[in-house]
Motif scaffolding. Structure first.
Motif, mmCIF file in Angstrom:
data_model
loop_
_atom_site.group_PDB
_atom_site.id
_atom_site.type_symbol
_atom_site.label_atom_id
_atom_site.label_comp_id
_atom_site.label_asym_id
_atom_site.label_seq_id
_atom_site.Cartn_x
_atom_site.Cartn_y
_atom_site.Cartn_z
ATOM 1 N N HIS A 116 7.075 18.334 4.695
ATOM 2 C CA HIS A 116 7.194 17.564 3.454
ATOM 3 C C HIS A 116 6.811 18.413 2.241
ATOM 4 O O HIS A 116 6.387 17.880 1.210
ATOM 5 C CB HIS A 116 6.274 16.337 3.497
ATOM 6 C CG HIS A 116 6.652 15.319 4.534
ATOM 7 N ND1 HIS A 116 7.743 14.475 4.387
ATOM 8 C CD2 HIS A 116 6.097 15.038 5.731
ATOM 9 C CE1 HIS A 116 7.824 13.675 5.462
ATOM 10 N NE2 HIS A 116 6.839 14.004 6.280
ATOM 11 N N SER A 164 20.678 16.689 -8.735
ATOM 12 C CA SER A 164 19.470 17.226 -9.374
ATOM 13 C C SER A 164 19.782 18.367 -10.331
ATOM 14 O O SER A 164 20.874 18.955 -10.299
ATOM 15 C CB SER A 164 18.424 17.689 -8.363
ATOM 16 O OG SER A 164 18.627 19.043 -7.992
ATOM 17 N N CYS A 190 17.173 12.116 -6.771
ATOM 18 C CA CYS A 190 16.079 13.087 -6.898
ATOM 19 C C CYS A 190 14.852 12.431 -7.511
ATOM 20 O O CYS A 190 13.721 12.761 -7.171
ATOM 21 C CB CYS A 190 16.529 14.274 -7.751
ATOM 22 S SG CYS A 190 15.233 15.514 -8.001
ATOM 23 N N GLY A 229 14.329 9.176 -7.269
ATOM 24 C CA GLY A 229 14.160 7.899 -6.601
ATOM 25 C C GLY A 229 14.979 6.794 -7.215
ATOM 26 O O GLY A 229 14.742 5.610 -6.950
ATOM 27 N N ARG A 287 12.666 19.201 -4.671
ATOM 28 C CA ARG A 287 11.413 18.740 -4.073
ATOM 29 C C ARG A 287 11.691 17.823 -2.892
ATOM 30 O O ARG A 287 12.662 17.060 -2.911
ATOM 31 C CB ARG A 287 10.533 18.021 -5.113
ATOM 32 C CG ARG A 287 9.904 19.000 -6.083
ATOM 33 C CD ARG A 287 9.023 18.350 -7.104
ATOM 34 N NE ARG A 287 8.378 19.371 -7.909
ATOM 35 C CZ ARG A 287 7.835 19.165 -9.097
ATOM 36 N NH1 ARG A 287 7.856 17.956 -9.628
ATOM 37 N NH2 ARG A 287 7.270 20.148 -9.760
ATOM 38 N N ASN A 288 10.830 17.878 -1.914
ATOM 39 C CA ASN A 288 10.990 17.053 -0.707
ATOM 40 C C ASN A 288 9.693 16.356 -0.327
ATOM 41 O O ASN A 288 9.417 16.126 0.852
ATOM 42 C CB ASN A 288 11.490 17.911 0.463
ATOM 43 C CG ASN A 288 10.532 19.036 0.828
ATOM 44 O OD1 ASN A 288 9.638 19.383 0.053
ATOM 45 N ND2 ASN A 288 10.724 19.626 2.005
ATOM 46 N N PHE A 289 8.884 16.021 -1.331
ATOM 47 C CA PHE A 289 7.600 15.394 -1.072
ATOM 48 C C PHE A 289 7.764 14.046 -0.370
ATOM 49 O O PHE A 289 8.736 13.325 -0.587
ATOM 50 C CB PHE A 289 6.818 15.192 -2.375
ATOM 51 C CG PHE A 289 6.600 16.470 -3.154
ATOM 52 C CD1 PHE A 289 6.496 17.695 -2.514
ATOM 53 C CD2 PHE A 289 6.514 16.438 -4.528
ATOM 54 C CE1 PHE A 289 6.291 18.862 -3.233
ATOM 55 C CE2 PHE A 289 6.315 17.601 -5.262
ATOM 56 C CZ PHE A 289 6.203 18.820 -4.611
ATOM 57 N N ARG A 349 9.294 10.599 -1.841
ATOM 58 C CA ARG A 349 10.034 10.857 -3.085
ATOM 59 C C ARG A 349 11.367 10.114 -3.131
ATOM 60 O O ARG A 349 11.851 9.756 -4.201
ATOM 61 C CB ARG A 349 10.265 12.362 -3.254
ATOM 62 C CG ARG A 349 10.898 12.732 -4.596
ATOM 63 C CD ARG A 349 10.914 14.231 -4.820
ATOM 64 N NE ARG A 349 11.581 14.594 -6.067
ATOM 65 C CZ ARG A 349 11.001 14.679 -7.251
ATOM 66 N NH1 ARG A 349 9.710 14.400 -7.366
ATOM 67 N NH2 ARG A 349 11.678 15.046 -8.322
ATOM 68 N N TYR A 385 7.910 6.241 2.784
ATOM 69 C CA TYR A 385 6.919 7.284 3.048
ATOM 70 C C TYR A 385 7.097 7.837 4.455
ATOM 71 O O TYR A 385 6.591 8.891 4.792
ATOM 72 C CB TYR A 385 5.520 6.690 2.874
ATOM 73 C CG TYR A 385 4.427 7.700 2.675
ATOM 74 C CD1 TYR A 385 3.528 8.020 3.692
ATOM 75 C CD2 TYR A 385 4.281 8.356 1.440
ATOM 76 C CE1 TYR A 385 2.510 8.949 3.491
ATOM 77 C CE2 TYR A 385 3.274 9.278 1.233
ATOM 78 C CZ TYR A 385 2.387 9.569 2.268
ATOM 79 O OH TYR A 385 1.387 10.496 2.064
#
Length: 423
Positions: free
Chosen positions: A276, A299, A363, A365, A382-384, A387, A391
């Motif tokens: 993540h 993005s 990207c 949300g 980003r791939n947190f 995101r 979750y």
């Protein structure tokens, strides 16, 4: 002792003869950008008890993160921004139809070599693609700069990244950056200015330079920079910006760097950032075959015209795998217009892609969210965790070429398979 790009450009913006890494100075940005956080800036201005702006010509506002509005609250925030821009005479106001702030401002000629720009978005480092110094700051800093005209900043140390080309087939600027981030780590360039040099960078398209500088943020960078050249000048000339309207700034040959990193492009293969974190990077061979539920091409990192053209070239004549959702979100209205005109829009649509209006989209949300247990291959930066929805979902990052190949196969796929067939 020679000076780096960051030392030179910040001295210029501060109106002083010279600056040195580590020095704190008052910088007068040439452009102050705010996006979806613009309403926060306006509310902060109200709390400050003033309505006076230092220079409205240095302010740009772009409604990109939630466009069009999905809730009444967002609609009210955007309404506030429209009214404020009209009342204050802010000409560089872009509404929900324009696209992603960074791409829009560059396409419209507002970003030029030698400028210093701040914005309410961390990926403002992208402006380095045109030889400018861009950095993200908070909405309160933006508001303060609206009023005072300046912002105190520390001059960053600089890292020199030398990329020797050409790249191997199927490998792009996105792969270069994922490999670099994986090797150096997500904090390996914290508060540093990343300068890109080398034979690969010379003559590189502005689109790929934008990807390099955009992803530099994922190293923790303060600035990113590609030396201006004929490609830069041609890009600006197409937008009506002439050489006398900007100042190109270059580092000295004997500039001092905190680190020098060399990358051999010929040895690179496509790379993937695994859940993540962006620095959890592996060669695509290590994750090929991973099933996906969704592919997102969008993005500020990879939804430019070249990115969509690259994906369309692979998708042409193929269909998206059953059970896979392919979402394509152009970076700007200009990009959308071009892909419609050139037939790329039709190619994507015929493959089974869903095309959305320009903007940040999934990207940020804003649509394209995932349910528990789902997997997305994304071209974002980003791939947190959480995101893009749940979750308990997973995001892998790759290039537009990887995204297209993955959408066709339904599993993470090396695009060289399709490039070989084309050859």
């Amino acid at each position: 002792m020679g000076k780096t790009f960051a030392e030179k450009v910040m001295a210029k913006a501060a109106g002083i003869e010279e600056a040195t890494a580590g020095q704190v100075i008052n910088v007068y940005p040439d452009l102050i950008m705010s996006h979806a956080a613009s309403w926060r800036c306006i509310r902060t201005l109200e709390k400050m008890g003033t309505d006076e702006l230092y220079d409205v010509n240095r302010i740009a506002m772009v409604m990109d993160h939630n466009s069009p509005a999905r809730t009444a609250k967002t609609a009210a925030d955007q309404k506030l921004c429209r009214a404020f821009a009209k009342r204050k005479g802010i000409d560089k106001f872009y509404d929900v139809d324009a696209g992603i702030a960074h791409v829009v401002l560059m396409e419209d000629g507002h970003v030029r070599p030698g400028m210093v720009l701040i914005g309410t978005d961390s990926h403002s480092t992208i402006y380095g693609a045109l030889g400018a110094a861009g950095t993200g700051v908070g909405f309160s800093e933006v508001t303060a700069t609206w009023v005072s005209g300046y912002l105190w900043m520390k001059v960053p140390n600089s890292i020199k990244v030398v990329i020797n080309g050409p790249l191997s087939p199927g490998t792009t600027a996105k792969d270069v950056m994922l490999k670099l981030i994986g090797d150096v780590s997500a904090d390996g360039g914290t508060y540093c200015s990343i300068e890109f040099h080398g034979s690969y960078v010379q003559g590189l398209s502005v689109s790929e330079r934008m990807t390099l500088c955009n992803l530099a943020m994922e190293l923790g960078a303060k600035f990113a920079y590609v030396p201006p050249d004929e490609v830069t000048r041609a890009y600006l000339a197409e937008r009506g910006v002439q050489p006398h309207e900007y100042e190109e700034i270059y580092p000295d040959d004997d500039a001092v760097y905190s680190k020098v990193i060399t990358i051999d492009g010929a040895e690179l293969t496509p790379h993937i950032a695994c859940p993540h974190t962006v620095d959890n990077v592996l060669p695509i061979s290590a994750v090929a075959g991973q099933k996906v539920d969704q592919v997102f091409i969008g993005s500020c990192a990879n939804a430019k015209y070249e990115d969509l053209a690259q994906a369309a070239a692979i998708l042409k004549g193929h269909k998206v795998a059953p059970g896979v959702r392919l979402i394509v979100t152009p970076a700007s209205k200009h990009v959308l217009e071009r892909i419609v005109k050139d037939g790329i829009f039709s190619t994507l649509l015929e493959s089974g892609a869903m095309l959305t209006n320009p903007g940040c989209g999934a990207c940020a949300g804003d649509g394209g969210v995932m349910a528990d247990g789902e997997v997305t291959l994304s071209t974002a930066n980003r791939n947190f965790q959480g995101r893009m929805g749940s979750y308990h979902a997973q995001i892998y990052l790759g290039s537009p070429a990887v995204a297209a190949a993955t959408a066709i196969r339904g599993v993470i796929t090396d695009p060289s398979e399709f490039l070989a067939k084309e050859a």
